[in-house]
Design a protein around this motif. Structure first.
Motif, PDB file in Angstrom:
ATOM      1  N   THR A   1       0.839  -1.206   0.000  1.00  0.00           N
ATOM      2  CA  THR A   1       0.000   0.000   0.000  1.00  0.00           C
ATOM      3  C   THR A   1       0.870   1.249   0.000  1.00  0.00           C
ATOM      4  OG1 THR A   1      -0.062   0.080   2.416  1.00  0.00           O
ATOM      5  CG2 THR A   1      -1.853  -1.125   1.324  1.00  0.00           C
ATOM      6  N   ALA A   2       0.245   2.377  -0.263  1.00  0.00           N
ATOM      7  CA  ALA A   2       0.945   3.667  -0.162  1.00  0.00           C
ATOM      8  C   ALA A   2       1.371   3.921   1.275  1.00  0.00           C
ATOM      9  CB  ALA A   2       0.031   4.788  -0.650  1.00  0.00           C
TER      10      ALA A   2
ATOM     11  N   TYR B   1       3.053   1.318  -5.764  1.00  0.00           N
ATOM     12  CA  TYR B   1       3.628   1.652  -4.466  1.00  0.00           C
ATOM     13  C   TYR B   1       5.057   1.093  -4.369  1.00  0.00           C
ATOM     14  CZ  TYR B   1      -1.455   1.792  -3.821  1.00  0.00           C
ATOM     15  OH  TYR B   1      -2.807   2.013  -3.973  1.00  0.00           O
ATOM     16  N   TYR B   2       6.006   1.857  -4.888  1.00  0.00           N
ATOM     17  CA  TYR B   2       7.368   1.345  -5.015  1.00  0.00           C
ATOM     18  C   TYR B   2       8.361   2.036  -4.089  1.00  0.00           C
ATOM     19  CZ  TYR B   2       5.759  -1.037  -9.224  1.00  0.00           C
ATOM     20  OH  TYR B   2       5.082  -1.849 -10.099  1.00  0.00           O
ATOM     21  N   TYR B   3       9.216   1.210  -3.511  1.00  0.00           N
ATOM     22  CA  TYR B   3      10.374   1.722  -2.776  1.00  0.00           C
ATOM     23  C   TYR B   3      11.576   0.894  -3.222  1.00  0.00           C
ATOM     24  CZ  TYR B   3      12.834   4.274   0.833  1.00  0.00           C
ATOM     25  OH  TYR B   3      13.679   5.138   1.473  1.00  0.00           O
TER      26      TYR B   3
ATOM     27  N   ALA C   1       2.402   1.767   3.400  1.00  0.00           N
ATOM     28  CA  ALA C   1       3.628   1.013   3.655  1.00  0.00           C
ATOM     29  C   ALA C   1       4.850   1.786   3.164  1.00  0.00           C
ATOM     30  CB  ALA C   1       3.553  -0.350   2.978  1.00  0.00           C
ATOM     31  N   VAL C   2       4.739   2.387   1.990  1.00  0.00           N
ATOM     32  CA  VAL C   2       5.846   3.186   1.447  1.00  0.00           C
ATOM     33  C   VAL C   2       6.136   4.379   2.352  1.00  0.00           C
ATOM     34  CG1 VAL C   2       6.604   4.618  -0.484  1.00  0.00           C
ATOM     35  CG2 VAL C   2       5.398   2.469  -0.918  1.00  0.00           C
ATOM     36  N   THR C   3       5.099   5.014   2.828  1.00  0.00           N
ATOM     37  CA  THR C   3       5.268   6.175   3.715  1.00  0.00           C
ATOM     38  C   THR C   3       6.001   5.781   4.987  1.00  0.00           C
ATOM     39  OG1 THR C   3       3.253   7.205   2.856  1.00  0.00           O
ATOM     40  CG2 THR C   3       4.034   7.955   5.011  1.00  0.00           C
ATOM     41  N   LYS C   4       5.662   4.646   5.552  1.00  0.00           N
ATOM     42  CA  LYS C   4       6.327   4.192   6.775  1.00  0.00           C
ATOM     43  C   LYS C   4       7.809   3.914   6.528  1.00  0.00           C
ATOM     44  CE  LYS C   4       6.793   0.238   9.829  1.00  0.00           C
ATOM     45  NZ  LYS C   4       6.374  -1.139  10.131  1.00  0.00           N
ATOM     46  N   ILE C   5       8.114   3.207   5.440  1.00  0.00           N
ATOM     47  CA  ILE C   5       9.515   2.896   5.128  1.00  0.00           C
ATOM     48  C   ILE C   5      10.311   4.180   4.950  1.00  0.00           C
ATOM     49  CG2 ILE C   5      11.036   1.852   3.396  1.00  0.00           C
ATOM     50  CD1 ILE C   5       8.672  -0.114   2.821  1.00  0.00           C
ATOM     51  N   ASP C   6       9.742   5.108   4.212  1.00  0.00           N
ATOM     52  CA  ASP C   6      10.445   6.369   3.960  1.00  0.00           C
ATOM     53  C   ASP C   6      10.677   7.145   5.255  1.00  0.00           C
ATOM     54  OD1 ASP C   6      11.562   8.288   2.114  1.00  0.00           O
ATOM     55  OD2 ASP C   6       9.788   9.530   2.493  1.00  0.00           O
ATOM     56  N   ARG C   7       9.718   7.110   6.153  1.00  0.00           N
ATOM     57  CA  ARG C   7       9.877   7.789   7.446  1.00  0.00           C
ATOM     58  C   ARG C   7      11.040   7.196   8.240  1.00  0.00           C
ATOM     59  NH1 ARG C   7       8.208   6.036  12.202  1.00  0.00           N
ATOM     60  NH2 ARG C   7       6.668   4.579  11.332  1.00  0.00           N
ATOM     61  N   LEU C   8      11.130   5.867   8.257  1.00  0.00           N
ATOM     62  CA  LEU C   8      12.205   5.225   8.999  1.00  0.00           C
ATOM     63  C   LEU C   8      13.572   5.559   8.411  1.00  0.00           C
ATOM     64  CD1 LEU C   8      10.605   1.693   9.574  1.00  0.00           C
ATOM     65  CD2 LEU C   8      10.923   3.502  11.272  1.00  0.00           C
ATOM     66  N   VAL C   9      13.676   5.587   7.087  1.00  0.00           N
ATOM     67  CA  VAL C   9      14.957   5.916   6.445  1.00  0.00           C
ATOM     68  C   VAL C   9      15.336   7.374   6.711  1.00  0.00           C
ATOM     69  CG1 VAL C   9      16.114   6.199   4.214  1.00  0.00           C
ATOM     70  CG2 VAL C   9      14.752   4.147   4.660  1.00  0.00           C
TER      71      VAL C   9
ATOM     72  N   ALA D   1      23.027   8.444   9.773  1.00  0.00           N
ATOM     73  CA  ALA D   1      23.234   7.297   8.893  1.00  0.00           C
ATOM     74  C   ALA D   1      23.510   7.754   7.470  1.00  0.00           C
ATOM     75  CB  ALA D   1      22.015   6.387   8.925  1.00  0.00           C
ATOM     76  N   HIS D   2      24.112   6.856   6.682  1.00  0.00           N
ATOM     77  CA  HIS D   2      24.486   7.186   5.301  1.00  0.00           C
ATOM     78  C   HIS D   2      23.893   6.160   4.351  1.00  0.00           C
ATOM     79  CE1 HIS D   2      27.489   6.723   1.891  1.00  0.00           C
ATOM     80  NE2 HIS D   2      26.931   7.901   1.683  1.00  0.00           N
ATOM     81  N   VAL D   3      23.129   6.627   3.358  1.00  0.00           N
ATOM     82  CA  VAL D   3      22.517   5.751   2.361  1.00  0.00           C
ATOM     83  C   VAL D   3      23.524   5.478   1.250  1.00  0.00           C
ATOM     84  CG1 VAL D   3      20.701   5.541   0.622  1.00  0.00           C
ATOM     85  CG2 VAL D   3      20.175   6.532   2.857  1.00  0.00           C
ATOM     86  N   THR D   4      23.764   4.197   0.953  1.00  0.00           N
ATOM     87  CA  THR D   4      24.713   3.848  -0.102  1.00  0.00           C
ATOM     88  C   THR D   4      24.026   3.489  -1.417  1.00  0.00           C
ATOM     89  OG1 THR D   4      24.802   1.527   0.555  1.00  0.00           O
ATOM     90  CG2 THR D   4      26.382   3.022   1.600  1.00  0.00           C
ATOM     91  N   THR D   5      22.747   3.159  -1.377  1.00  0.00           N
ATOM     92  CA  THR D   5      21.943   2.971  -2.587  1.00  0.00           C
ATOM     93  C   THR D   5      20.482   3.088  -2.202  1.00  0.00           C
ATOM     94  OG1 THR D   5      21.514   1.595  -4.534  1.00  0.00           O
ATOM     95  CG2 THR D   5      21.734   0.438  -2.440  1.00  0.00           C
ATOM     96  N   GLY D   6      19.657   3.598  -3.131  1.00  0.00           N
ATOM     97  CA  GLY D   6      18.233   3.758  -2.851  1.00  0.00           C
ATOM     98  C   GLY D   6      17.996   4.938  -1.931  1.00  0.00           C
ATOM     99  N   GLY D   7      16.980   4.783  -1.065  1.00  0.00           N
ATOM    100  CA  GLY D   7      16.768   5.787  -0.031  1.00  0.00           C
ATOM    101  C   GLY D   7      15.636   6.755  -0.250  1.00  0.00           C
ATOM    102  N   ALA D   8      14.863   6.620  -1.347  1.00  0.00           N
ATOM    103  CA  ALA D   8      13.723   7.511  -1.573  1.00  0.00           C
ATOM    104  C   ALA D   8      12.670   6.777  -2.384  1.00  0.00           C
ATOM    105  CB  ALA D   8      14.165   8.774  -2.303  1.00  0.00           C
ATOM    106  N   PRO D   9      11.379   7.047  -2.142  1.00  0.00           N
ATOM    107  CA  PRO D   9      10.316   6.357  -2.884  1.00  0.00           C
ATOM    108  C   PRO D   9      10.434   6.604  -4.384  1.00  0.00           C
ATOM    109  CG  PRO D   9       9.420   7.554  -1.008  1.00  0.00           C
ATOM    110  CD  PRO D   9      10.844   7.984  -1.149  1.00  0.00           C
ATOM    111  N   LEU D  10       9.980   5.622  -5.164  1.00  0.00           N
ATOM    112  CA  LEU D  10       9.965   5.764  -6.617  1.00  0.00           C
ATOM    113  C   LEU D  10       8.607   6.289  -7.056  1.00  0.00           C
ATOM    114  CD1 LEU D  10      11.699   2.378  -7.571  1.00  0.00           C
ATOM    115  CD2 LEU D  10      12.749   4.639  -7.319  1.00  0.00           C
ATOM    116  N   SER D  11       8.589   6.956  -8.204  1.00  0.00           N
ATOM    117  CA  SER D  11       7.336   7.504  -8.697  1.00  0.00           C
ATOM    118  C   SER D  11       6.409   6.387  -9.168  1.00  0.00           C
ATOM    119  CB  SER D  11       7.602   8.476  -9.846  1.00  0.00           C
ATOM    120  OG  SER D  11       8.300   7.827 -10.890  1.00  0.00           O
ATOM    121  N   GLY D  12       5.115   6.651  -9.122  1.00  0.00           N
ATOM    122  CA  GLY D  12       4.123   5.655  -9.496  1.00  0.00           C
ATOM    123  C   GLY D  12       3.875   5.630 -10.985  1.00  0.00           C
ATOM    124  N   PRO D  13       2.780   5.004 -11.427  1.00  0.00           N
ATOM    125  CA  PRO D  13       1.764   4.416 -10.547  1.00  0.00           C
ATOM    126  C   PRO D  13       2.288   3.187  -9.813  1.00  0.00           C
ATOM    127  CG  PRO D  13       1.342   3.812 -12.815  1.00  0.00           C
ATOM    128  CD  PRO D  13       2.462   4.791 -12.849  1.00  0.00           C
TER     129      PRO D  13
END
Length: 488
Positions: free
Chosen positions: A339-340, A372-374, A342-350, A358-370
């Protein structure tokens, strides 16, 4: 095979499984709950929204069927489960497509789930004929002790959205093998697989009323009504710890037996003497199976200082190379989140971890739709007090923490209220076993990224649950010992 040709096969067609509640062997029409494809947000189908009255009708049906099913010889119950296994295997690709459509997981993961789910029916077909008793002398010499096992009774089974087939079969299999009738309430996000399973069960010869399936947007009132009914004697729940606590309190009112498979926060420990490539292979399985949406998913990577940098570099390279897309699309390795929200929660934790240093080495931000991608994400130097160190991420994010000593690793692994699963990588088996003994978890994988097995007991300690599913012990959750004091 194209997606269109897969959908032509009946069990892969979402519309086939939206014809009604399954109660007493019949389909009862209704609608009200839309089922969305998380890869596109498009509506796949609409399933019935059961009321309290519907739930009590399901209990009625389970009661009508109970005496006959209880009296059915174990061999006959076993043959029905075995046929159900065979039908799942015959329709494996169709079921995988259906799961991928409503859950979003990559087809490879969905195929793996169907194979795993079917095995519970084969395993419990074998266990149905091996329910043992006990006979011995009383120590006092006054009598003999005879212990038999009765089916516990009508069982309410509540399953989550992340493994819609496997979580159902892991409960239905032992319940039916033990002689219990059941009411399955699947998650409203992924109900189509449950209705498909009901169709297959009927085809396999499950008598009417032995397995009932209902979906609802009002899980609280509907489940509470069933738990308040004195005919219901068992609750088996897989889901969050918070909901589990609420259900335990409700079940206590009528002293209903409970099995609870709750949240996890699995540590993944890599020691300096580990085989680096093997540890990376295991990390990708433990983290990315089902895109991280699993209670056993590695949630915290603790890597010893000497191998830390090489592990982070290797994990970053592998995670960055994964292909993200719709689960049914060829080549997809990481599907959408459910769901959307779920993506919001993951993004909040990161974001919270990054704000803490902390330091992100790859990824780290939601992907555009359509959809619900992270993206697959690796994040290092995560503070021990970061929220993601204590909360289930339930997504494709791998936070890495550094440690120095075995004692520190054990302390960090146990710094959580959960205790479901843990992973340990070391070439020294003695060390791995010693560390594993020190970790407070119900399941420990040593030099493996996958631990789930229908033949093994699945479950946790602390706030991760009560009881065990799978294995020889799983059927005992649906049986009551009955003691006879006997004089000859």
């Amino acid at each position: 095979m194209t997606l269109d040709s897969r959908l032509a096969a009946s069990y892969a067609d979402p519309s086939l499984h939206a014809h009604g509640l399954f109660i007493g062997g019949d389909w009862h029409a209704g609608d009200g709950i839309p089922v969305l494809n998380p890869a596109t947000t498009e509506r796949l189908a609409e399933v019935p929204d059961a009321s309290v009255r519907d739930a009590l009708r399901a209990v009625d049906a389970a009661e009508v069927a109970a005496a006959g099913w209880r009296a059915t010889p174990p061999r006959q119950r076993a043959e029905i489960l075995r046929r159900w296994f065979g039908l799942m295997t015959d329709h494996a690709e169709e079921l995988a497509v259906l799961i991928s459509l409503e859950n979003g997981k990559a087809l490879a993961d969905a195929r793996g789930e169907v194979a795993y789910a079917a095995e519970f029916f084969r395993w419990y077909a074998e266990e149905a004929v091996r329910i043992s008793g006990e006979f011995r002398h009383a120590p006092s010499g006054a009598n003999h002790i005879l212990v038999d096992h009765d089916p516990i009774g009508i069982s309410v089974l509540i399953t989550p959205w992340n493994f819609p087939a496997a979580m159902a079969t892991r409960k239905i299999g032992p319940a039916l093998a033990a002689g219990c009738t059941v009411i399955l309430k699947p998650a409203s996000e992924t109900p189509l697989t449950a209705y498909a399973m009901a169709r297959l069960g009927a085809e396999a010869g499950v008598p009417p009323g032995v397995v009932n399936v209902l979906t609802t947007s009002q899980p609280g009132p509907v489940v509470n009504a069933m738990l308040a009914d004195p005919r219901v004697r068992k609750l088996s729940f897989t889901g969050s710890t918070g909901v589990g606590r609420t259900l335990l309190a409700e079940a206590a009112k009528t002293v209903v037996s409970c099995s609870m498979e709750l949240g996890g926060n699995a540590p993944f420990l890599v020691f300096d003497d580990a085989d680096l490539n093997a540890a990376l292979d295991g990390a990708m399985i433990a983290k990315m199976r089902n895109a991280g949406e699993a209670c056993t998913a590695a949630n915290r990577f603790y890597v010893q200082a000497g191998i830390h940098d090489a592990f982070v570099a290797g994990l970053t390279q592998r995670m960055a190379a994964l292909k993200v897309g719709p689960g049914t699309q060829a080549g997809t390795q990481v599907g959408p989140m459910i769901t959307a929200k779920a993506v919001t929660k993951i993004d909040r934790l990161v974001r919270q971890a990054v704000a803490g240093g902390a330091h992100v080495t790859t990824g780290g931000a939601p992907l555009s739709g359509p959809g619900y991608y992270y993206p697959p994400t690796v994040i290092e130097n995560v503070p021990e007090d970061a929220e993601m160190a204590h909360e289930e991420i339930f997504g494709p994010v791998a936070p890495v923490y550094r440690f120095e000593t075995d004692a520190q690793a054990i302390r960090l692994a146990n710094a959580t209220e959960y205790g479901l699963a843990a992973y340990v990588y070391s070439r020294d088996l003695s060390r791995a076993l010693r560390v594993g003994k020190g970790i407070e978890a119900g399941m420990i994988a040593i030099n493996r990224g996958l631990m789930s097995d229908p033949a093994a007991p699945f479950g946790g300690v602390k706030q991760s649950g009560l009881g065990r599913e799978g294995g020889v012990t799983g059927i005992m959750e649906f049986l009551e010992p009955k003691y006879f004091a006997v004089n000859f």
